[in-house]
Design an enzyme around this catalytic site. Sequence first.
Site, PDB file in Angstrom:
ATOM      1  N   ASP A 252       0.821  -1.211   0.000  1.00  0.00           N
ATOM      2  CA  ASP A 252       0.000   0.000   0.000  1.00  0.00           C
ATOM      3  C   ASP A 252       0.853   1.258   0.000  1.00  0.00           C
ATOM      4  O   ASP A 252       1.839   1.353   0.750  1.00  0.00           O
ATOM      5  CB  ASP A 252      -0.868   0.038   1.276  1.00  0.00           C
ATOM      6  CG  ASP A 252      -2.294  -0.380   1.013  1.00  0.00           C
ATOM      7  OD1 ASP A 252      -2.738  -0.385  -0.154  1.00  0.00           O
ATOM      8  OD2 ASP A 252      -2.991  -0.699   2.007  1.00  0.00           O
TER       9      ASP A 252
ATOM     10  N   GLU B 277      -5.673   4.301  -2.787  1.00  0.00           N
ATOM     11  CA  GLU B 277      -7.117   4.434  -2.608  1.00  0.00           C
ATOM     12  C   GLU B 277      -7.651   5.525  -3.526  1.00  0.00           C
ATOM     13  O   GLU B 277      -7.177   6.666  -3.482  1.00  0.00           O
ATOM     14  CB  GLU B 277      -7.432   4.758  -1.141  1.00  0.00           C
ATOM     15  CG  GLU B 277      -7.070   3.613  -0.226  1.00  0.00           C
ATOM     16  CD  GLU B 277      -7.442   3.852   1.234  1.00  0.00           C
ATOM     17  OE1 GLU B 277      -8.159   4.836   1.528  1.00  0.00           O
ATOM     18  OE2 GLU B 277      -7.006   3.049   2.081  1.00  0.00           O
TER      19      GLU B 277
ATOM     20  N   GLU C 149     -14.328  -2.188  -1.414  1.00  0.00           N
ATOM     21  CA  GLU C 149     -14.494  -2.361   0.037  1.00  0.00           C
ATOM     22  C   GLU C 149     -15.847  -1.841   0.497  1.00  0.00           C
ATOM     23  O   GLU C 149     -16.238  -0.700   0.202  1.00  0.00           O
ATOM     24  CB  GLU C 149     -13.356  -1.646   0.798  1.00  0.00           C
ATOM     25  CG  GLU C 149     -13.525  -1.775   2.316  1.00  0.00           C
ATOM     26  CD  GLU C 149     -12.271  -1.539   3.132  1.00  0.00           C
ATOM     27  OE1 GLU C 149     -11.210  -1.234   2.556  1.00  0.00           O
ATOM     28  OE2 GLU C 149     -12.361  -1.686   4.371  1.00  0.00           O
TER      29      GLU C 149
HETATM   30  O1  KIV Z   1      -4.801  -1.998   4.235  1.00  0.00           O
HETATM   31  C1  KIV Z   1      -5.495  -3.006   4.028  1.00  0.00           C
HETATM   32  O2  KIV Z   1      -5.416  -4.018   4.725  1.00  0.00           O
HETATM   33  C2  KIV Z   1      -6.442  -2.957   2.915  1.00  0.00           C
HETATM   34  C3  KIV Z   1      -7.412  -4.088   2.793  1.00  0.00           C
HETATM   35  C4  KIV Z   1      -8.516  -3.893   3.752  1.00  0.00           C
HETATM   36  C5  KIV Z   1      -7.913  -4.232   1.411  1.00  0.00           C
HETATM   37  O3  KIV Z   1      -6.443  -2.031   2.166  1.00  0.00           O
END
Ligand code: KIV
Length: 258
Positions: free
Chosen positions: A81, A113, A177
């Site tokens: 991420d 995101e 989500e």
């Molecule tokens: O950060 C995370 O764990 C996520 C998942 C909920 C998809 O983005």
Amino acid sequence: MTVPEFVKAKAEGRRLSVLTAYDCLWASILDDAGVDAILVGDSLSMVVQGHRTTLPVTLDQMIYHGEIVTRSVKNTLVIVDLPFMSYQVSSRQAVRNAGRIFKETGAQAVKLEGGVNQAKTIEKLSECDLPVMAHVGMRPQSVHKLGKMSAIQRDEDELLKDAKAAESAGAFAIVLELIPAEIAKVISAEISIPTIGIGAGPHCDGQVLVGPDMFGLSGFQPKFLKKYADIRNIALDATKEFVADVQAGRFPDESHSH
Ligand code: KIV
């Protein structure tokens, strides 16, 4: 697993399994179990660092955990991420920071995101051959705008526009989500890249869960979560037994002594 193989799974009708992990122990278990992808999610801010939201985790911390996970797997695709405020300022900022993730962790993809609002950035990352997964519906990094983490997103037009914008911009997959199952079904039929659901019903092309939640480690129990194990209670009982053994002089015994 590579990004092209992950994308091809949708055309082949093969559902994709994704779990989050943040360290070598769990990453190697998920890898051995054959999960298609591990997401080093910014949820590590909550489940590892103990914060109330995903906002505090830094890029350096994501890179630290991303590198550990990537080094600990043999087959699984690793996605890291982009944390809060590491890509929202500009596309240039996103490319620079995503570049650090690829260079310093060895991961094969990043996730951010957004849909329509991040289309330019997704396009820029894709132009640089940096595979990017989008994330639409409930976006935890927008918690203060939404008011709460558990806000179900129901605006079908907006969700479809977000998913299509992410696809057109070059995203290789999209996390959906907390959206109604019927909307996830429509989106999954309308776009050609895999949709990976969390709280988005059974019609997505794959499913993702936060590892510590599904193993029963975090104590988080939303409606959409299936708890596959109760490891917190197993660890709790084992710890209590150890404490009692030490206090009673039962451990170590002769068999554990040199
Ligand atoms: O950060 C995370 O764990 C996520 C998942 C909920 C998809 O983005």
